[in-house]
Design a protein around this motif. Structure first.
Motif, PDB file in Angstrom:
ATOM      1  N   ASP A 121       0.815  -1.607   0.155  1.00 53.07           N
ATOM      2  CA  ASP A 121      -0.154  -0.141   0.075  1.00 53.07           C
ATOM      3  C   ASP A 121       0.781   1.660  -0.070  1.00 53.07           C
ATOM      4  OD1 ASP A 121      -2.449  -1.661  -0.221  1.00 53.07           O
ATOM      5  OD2 ASP A 121      -3.301  -0.925   2.120  1.00 53.07           O
ATOM      6  N   ASP A 176       0.489   3.674   1.264  1.00 50.46           N
ATOM      7  CA  ASP A 176       0.070   4.200   2.969  1.00 50.46           C
ATOM      8  C   ASP A 176       1.255   4.037   4.342  1.00 50.46           C
ATOM      9  OD1 ASP A 176      -0.943   2.439   3.801  1.00 50.46           O
ATOM     10  OD2 ASP A 176      -3.005   2.864   4.447  1.00 50.46           O
ATOM     11  N   GLN A 221       1.410   1.880   5.806  1.00 51.72           N
ATOM     12  CA  GLN A 221       0.842   0.584   6.636  1.00 51.72           C
ATOM     13  C   GLN A 221       1.642  -0.358   7.013  1.00 51.72           C
ATOM     14  OE1 GLN A 221      -3.796   1.386   6.225  1.00 51.72           O
ATOM     15  NE2 GLN A 221      -3.655   1.460   8.391  1.00 51.72           N
ATOM     16  N   ARG A 279       1.017  -3.711  12.354  1.00 51.52           N
ATOM     17  CA  ARG A 279       0.858  -3.382  10.994  1.00 51.52           C
ATOM     18  C   ARG A 279       0.587  -1.757  11.748  1.00 51.52           C
ATOM     19  NH1 ARG A 279      -1.929  -3.105   5.872  1.00 51.52           N
ATOM     20  NH2 ARG A 279      -3.856  -1.413   6.208  1.00 51.52           N
ATOM     21  N   ARG A 313      -1.633   4.628   9.592  1.00 57.60           N
ATOM     22  CA  ARG A 313      -1.504   5.399   8.116  1.00 57.60           C
ATOM     23  C   ARG A 313      -1.173   6.302   8.021  1.00 57.60           C
ATOM     24  NH1 ARG A 313      -3.849   7.358   2.967  1.00 57.60           N
ATOM     25  NH2 ARG A 313      -4.603   5.200   2.193  1.00 57.60           N
TER      26      ARG A 313
HETATM   27 MG    MG Z   1      -4.035   2.320   4.574  1.00 56.24          MG
END
Ligand code: MG
Ligand code: UDP
Length: 338
Positions: free
Chosen positions: A95, A97, A99, A198, A201
């Motif tokens: 991703d 962002d 994450q 995780r 963001r």
């Molecule tokens: Mg995300």
């Protein structure tokens, strides 16, 4: 030298791109003996993302980009990236962002080198997500697990390393309403799980809302199995039994001389059965809609430009050529540069 592509779908990520760029450059700088390229897929962003992506490429030619003709959604953006990176020895999906921490790339590669084909990252915690999202996603996984014939990876997103043969397999599946999660499971091969935390963001806002999530959930279920259709048959059989039973009770009642005041019962019955019917019809409708989408045989997406060059999306005319290539390319479309 083995070639590894990092593919990242991007939709309105102007705030995150500078962070992404730095973290990726830092991480791959430390990994020797591989040739990297980073494929950013601009999924019809409405902000300055495309401009910033171009900047990335200006600074570092390892950054390549595909800009789609409009917003198609993350699933299709990933497919575009996989199609583009099909020639690499491995592809990492990540991703924008952050994450999915790029620092994990090293470990993904290590496991791949041990012979695993699909090294996926499973999250230990879900930082920065609401309790509602956590509960609903847990329930969703449980349902998916029950109705599917292939095992489901829990708490696992799209963050993973795929060997070339997995990438080719996934690119062969051209369904329009995609659920990568079930596709990753469907292909099988040798899978390896690694755990990670995780993160939140890094900037910007999530692109998901509940409407999109519900859509994804329905796509997931209907693309995975036809079990919901079978529920219809089971339930209708059950209802036949219930009504026979009910008729019997009424019959015995009238024999013993009881007066049956039926109005309210009648209405309740009608209401109940018609709502059940409506649910069933809508389940059938879901599948019918999917058949409708698939039979159109449209290309999954159109590309506006690749690395700044305008693209025309042209259907392959030569059918023989398509058949010859069908082991590696099921898409009916290829791209050429003006
Ligand atoms: Mg995300
Ligand atoms: N994304 C995309 N197209 C969309 C929505 C999202 O390419 O229509 C990308 C987005 O830019 C990000 C990734 O998909 O790189 C995951 O999106 P997001 O972080 O919003 O999802 P979440 O992490 O909240 O599930």
């Amino acid at each position: 030298m083995k070639k590894i592509s990092i593919i990242t779908p991007i939709y309105n990520e102007e705030e995150t791109i500078p962070f992404l760029q730095n973290r990726i450059i830092n991480t791959i700088g430390k990994i020797k003996n591989y040739q990297f390229n980073i494929v950013l897929i601009n999924d019809g962003s409405k902000d300055k993302s495309l401009e910033m992506i171009r900047n990335c490429r200006k600074i570092d030619k390892r950054f390549e980009y595909i800009s789609l003709s409009r917003n198609y959604g993350k699933e299709i953006a990933m497919l575009a990236g996989l199609d583009y990176a099909k020639d690499s020895d491995a592809v990492i999906i990540m991703d924008a962002d952050l994450q999915d921490p790029p620092e994990l790339i090293e470990e993904l590669i290590r496991e791949w080198e041990k012979g695993y084909d699909d090294v996926y990252a499973k999250r230990m915690s879900r930082e920065g997500e609401t309790w509602l999202k956590k509960i609903t996603s847990k329930m969703y996984y449980q349902i998916l697990e029950k109705i599917s014939k292939v095992p489901i990876q829990k708490d696992t997103g799209d963050f993973r390393l795929l060997d070339k043969r997995c990438v080719i397999a996934i690119c062969q599946m051209r369904e329009q309403s995609r659920c990568s999660k079930s596709l990753f499971n469907w292909i099988g091969y040798h899978k390896k799980e690694i755990l990670f935390e995780r993160d939140k963001r890094i900037a910007g806002k999530t692109k998901w809302n509940y409407a999109k999530l519900i859509q994804l959930a329905i796509d997931g279920i209907t693309s995975l199995s036809t079990a919901p259709l079978r529920w219809i048959s089971y339930t209708s059989v059950a209802f036949i039994f219930i009504s026979i039973l009910y008729a019997g009770i009424l019959g015995i009642g009238s024999l013993t001389g009881k007066i049956i005041s039926g109005n309210s019962l009648f209405f309740l019955g009608i209401l109940f059965l018609s709502s059940i019917q409506m649910i069933f019809i809508s389940i059938i409708g879901e599948y019918l809609g999917r058949i409708f989408q698939e039979t159109k045989h449209r290309p999954s997406y159109l590309i506006d430009q690749i690395n700044g060059k305008k693209q025309t999306n042209q259907a392959k005319e030569n059918k023989d050529e398509q058949e010859k290539n069908h082991t590696t390319d099921f898409s009916n479309y290829h791209y050429f540069t003006n």
